[in-house]
Design a protein around this motif. Structure first.
Motif, PDB file in Angstrom:
ATOM      1  N   ALA A  94       0.784  -1.275  -0.088  1.00 26.58           N
ATOM      2  CA  ALA A  94       0.070  -0.035  -0.120  1.00 26.58           C
ATOM      3  C   ALA A  94       0.718   1.195   0.009  1.00 26.58           C
ATOM      4  N   LYS A  95       1.853   1.241   0.947  1.00 32.72           N
ATOM      5  CA  LYS A  95       2.935   2.439   0.952  1.00 32.72           C
ATOM      6  C   LYS A  95       3.431   2.755  -0.186  1.00 32.72           C
ATOM      7  N   ALA A 144       0.017   2.520  -3.570  1.00 35.19           N
ATOM      8  CA  ALA A 144      -1.446   3.331  -3.658  1.00 35.19           C
ATOM      9  C   ALA A 144      -1.356   4.819  -3.441  1.00 35.19           C
ATOM     10  N   GLU A 147      -4.379   6.014  -2.837  1.00 36.64           N
ATOM     11  CA  GLU A 147      -5.469   6.533  -1.845  1.00 36.64           C
ATOM     12  C   GLU A 147      -5.582   5.058  -1.101  1.00 36.64           C
ATOM     13  N   VAL A 148      -5.980   5.129   0.239  1.00 39.23           N
ATOM     14  CA  VAL A 148      -6.192   3.916   1.108  1.00 39.23           C
ATOM     15  C   VAL A 148      -7.428   4.050   1.703  1.00 39.23           C
ATOM     16  N   ASP A 185      -5.389  10.133   1.414  1.00 39.21           N
ATOM     17  CA  ASP A 185      -3.950   9.731   0.561  1.00 39.21           C
ATOM     18  C   ASP A 185      -3.252   8.816   1.367  1.00 39.21           C
ATOM     19  N   THR A 186      -2.470   8.127   0.698  1.00 39.51           N
ATOM     20  CA  THR A 186      -1.580   7.009   1.471  1.00 39.51           C
ATOM     21  C   THR A 186      -0.656   7.615   2.522  1.00 39.51           C
TER      22      THR A 186
END
Lengths: 244, 423
Positions: free
Chosen positions: A203-204, A207, A209-210, A223-224
């Motif tokens: 994810a970091k 991505a 967005e999370v 936002d990430t």
């Protein structure tokens, strides 16, 4: 700012009496990468299964690439062909070779000539580095190889959107990396992706967005960097503290 | 020095134990064999009941002495592992062996040694054994029924043609392979029907008309089985899919169909097809009795096939459906390329079971006056010239049916092995 490729408005879904998704609102722009996380049973998988209508929603609107999904949607197959999906259990077709797994849908759904489909499939298999296994059967491959084949199979349909439903959850730790690598390089290529995963490192890295979900609701969408640096809700903080 | 304990064999004296043990077993077998074949009682000196038990006791002692674990002798180990693991199994082994030996002489002498096969009338059978002359004389009837002798070549030719056409799939070119299912489900049955109609029925091309009432024997068994098998499978598939359909009308029609046909006995279905069914038809509409019977059996067996296939469909994980759908396949593409190939592979044993039952159900058509193999037997055994040979006839029919069914089940094992893939 372009039009969102996926637009979900006020969506509700029940399994019998149990409400799995509550008032979901989500917009995804083309070429964005979204990671969906949350505890199990929070409705993450159901949400992305609704996006290609493997699950039917009861209320609200889902618009994918300009097509609204509802009972009236006639060409649901056409929309599904535009949306690739990768499953937790790989779901390769065990009676077909790796190559045939990849060429089946292009040949019969997209009416691609067989030769062209095979070239395309070998090309995609090469990108996930299993082109040397093309003539084996799924049962002869390791979990990581199978999952990479599943990614290649979905990509052979040349989709606009890719959905990943916990692609690494059924894998040995050693094999997770090879699958994530394939997904990272796909992300770098500019694909629109929605990924349900617990891999926060992934994810970091990729991505934009999370989304954090719990009990069928989107608790937080950020936002990430923002999401990991200073999460707003207490539930998110608790979740992050447990898995990081 | 080790003590030689009679009942507790050990590895140290393995040679002595195994030699004495096998000697005891051998003596017990010789005793039973001489008793059964030569009518000589080797143990006449023992009192009555002990004479009968003697070989059993001796054999048990012998097997007990041979029972040495990890003896290092492959033959002995194999023997111990398979038939001599403990005293109870040793007893069973001996009992089975002795029973076979006891039964063998009588059956051998009846079936072969005292049997008659020469001559061509009942008078030739004077011995105490079986009268195979009966089978020999009636052989053509058992194979072809009342079909005129001079036209038997027509049946043979038709069968050879139909079998040859069945192998077309093996030699089809690669680019025609996709029409394989179409060929076997639609084209092949039609061609087979035409071949059988024009060759066996005749009536045109200068061939004399032979009505279906005269057909019979094994050839009729084949004809009925063949058409029922080839039609009931696709029909069963349709109803299996129908029962799992999301459309309520199709679903409930399928359920009604399956439950109706599974609920009635085949024999009543056959009666209805031949007696009641014609009453409902318009007067100028004629359908041959054989055709009606074939349709009745097909509809009946299709219900069983449907449930077997449905079992296969249900055993596939949902992920296979999800994956196929997510690739944009519609209902038919999903089923043709993903679901059915896997499901049908799983149901090969079940389908083979249904098909074997179907072949063995065909003798029931005798109740509507069609005499296939078993029906011809029933006719032949009541022939005044040949009374009293029912046994030979039924043994003959059993052997024929066993060969057919065994071949079918062997073929189904082959198919299973051929399409086996790892999951």
């Amino acid at each position: 700012m372009s039009d969102p490729i996926i637009k979900i408005q006020n969506m509700n879904k029940w399994f019998g009496d149990f409400q799995v998704l509550k008032n979901i609102n989500l917009e995804v722009e083309a070429n964005k990468k979204i990671v969906v996380c949350g505890p199990s049973g929070s409705g993450k998988s159901t949400l992305i299964r609704c996006i290609n209508r493997l699950e039917e929603h009861q209320e609200g609107d889902i618009v994918v690439d300009g097509n609204e999904l509802s009972e009236k949607t006639k060409d649901i197959e056409k929309i599904r062909a535009e949306v690739g999906m990768v499953f937790q259990q790989f779901n390769l077709f065990p009676h077909l070779s790796i190559l045939d797994n990849c060429t089946l849908a292009p040949i019969w759904v997209k009416k691609m000539p067989k030769k062209e489909a095979q070239e395309l499939a070998l090309d995609q298999l090469k990108k996930v580095q299993i082109d040397d296994q093309a003539n084996k059967f799924p049962g002869q491959l390791s979990g990581g190889q199978q999952q990479r084949c599943a990614i290649a199979r979905a990509l052979c349909m040349q989709p606009k959107i890719m959905l990943f439903d916990e692609p690494t959850s059924a894998l040995d730790p050693e094999m997770i990396k090879e699958v994530l690598d394939a997904m990272v390089s796909l992300a770098k290529g500019g694909m629109t992706m929605i990924v349900v995963t617990h891999e926060m490192g992934f994810a970091k890295e990729v991505a934009d967005e999370v989304i954090f979900m719990d009990e069928g609701m989107i608790i937080e969408k950020a936002d990430t960097k923002e999401f990991f640096a200073n999460p707003k809700s207490d539930r998110t903080k608790l979740f992050l503290s447990q898995i990081l | 020095m080790q003590t030689f304990n009679f009942f507790k064999p050990n590895r140290n004296n393995i040679k002595n134990y195994s030699i004495i043990g096998s000697f005891f077993v051998l003596v017990s077998l010789i005793d039973v064999i001489s008793n059964a074949f030569l009518k000589i009682n080797l143990t006449f000196f023992l009192p009555g009941s002990l004479t009968n038990l003697f070989p059993l006791i001796l054999g048990l002692i012998g097997l007990n002495m041979m029972r040495i674990d990890y003896s290092g002798n492959n033959t002995l180990d194999l023997l111990n592992k398979n038939i001599n693991t403990n005293n109870f199994n040793a007893l069973l082994t001996l009992l089975i062996l002795f029973s076979i030996i006891k039964v063998l002489p009588q059956s051998l002498s009846w079936m072969i040694l005292d049997a008659t096969i020469s001559g061509d009338s009942k008078d030739a059978c004077t011995g105490t054994g079986a009268c195979w002359t009966y089978i020999k004389v009636w052989f053509r009837r058992f194979m072809y029924g009342m079909y005129p002798n001079e036209f038997h070549w027509r049946i043979n030719t038709a069968f050879i043609l139909v079998i040859a056409l069945g192998f077309v799939g093996y030699f089809m070119k690669e680019n025609l392979k996709k029409y394989l299912a179409l060929y076997y489900v639609i084209i092949y049955p039609v061609i087979a029907y035409l071949v059988i109609y024009y060759l066996i029925s005749g009536g045109s091309f200068g061939l004399q008309w032979v009505e279906t009432g005269a057909w019979g024997g094994l050839s009729l068994t084949f004809i009925v089985s063949f058409f029922c098998l080839i039609f009931c499978f696709p029909l069963g598939m349709v109803f299996a899919l129908g029962r799992r359909s999301n459309l309520p009308v199709i679903k409930y029609i399928s359920i009604c169909y399956i439950e109706f046909w599974r609920g009635v006995p085949l024999i009543t279905v056959l009666f209805m097809s031949s007696v009641m069914f014609p009453m409902f038809l318009p007067e100028d509409f004629f359908m041959d009795k054989l055709v009606r019977v074939i349709i009745a059996i097909t509809l009946f067996e299709a219900a069983y096939c449907a449930e077997v296939i449905r079992g296969g469909l249900q055993s596939l994980p949902r992920g296979q459906y999800d994956a196929a759908k997510s690739l944009g396949m519609g209902y038919w593409k999903m089923h043709i390329f993903v679901i059915l190939p896997q499901a049908l592979k799983l149901v090969i044993p079940g389908i083979a079971n249904t098909f074997l039952a179907l072949v063995k159900d065909t003798p029931l058509i005798f109740v509507v006056g069609l005499a296939e193999l078993a029906g011809m037997l029933a006719l032949a055994k009541t022939n005044p010239k040949w009374l009293g040979f029912a046994m030979e006839g039924y043994i003959f029919a059993s052997i024929i049916f066993w060969i057919i069914c065994y071949a079918m089940s062997k073929y189904s094992y082959n198919l299973e092995a051929k399409y086996k893939t790892e999951r």
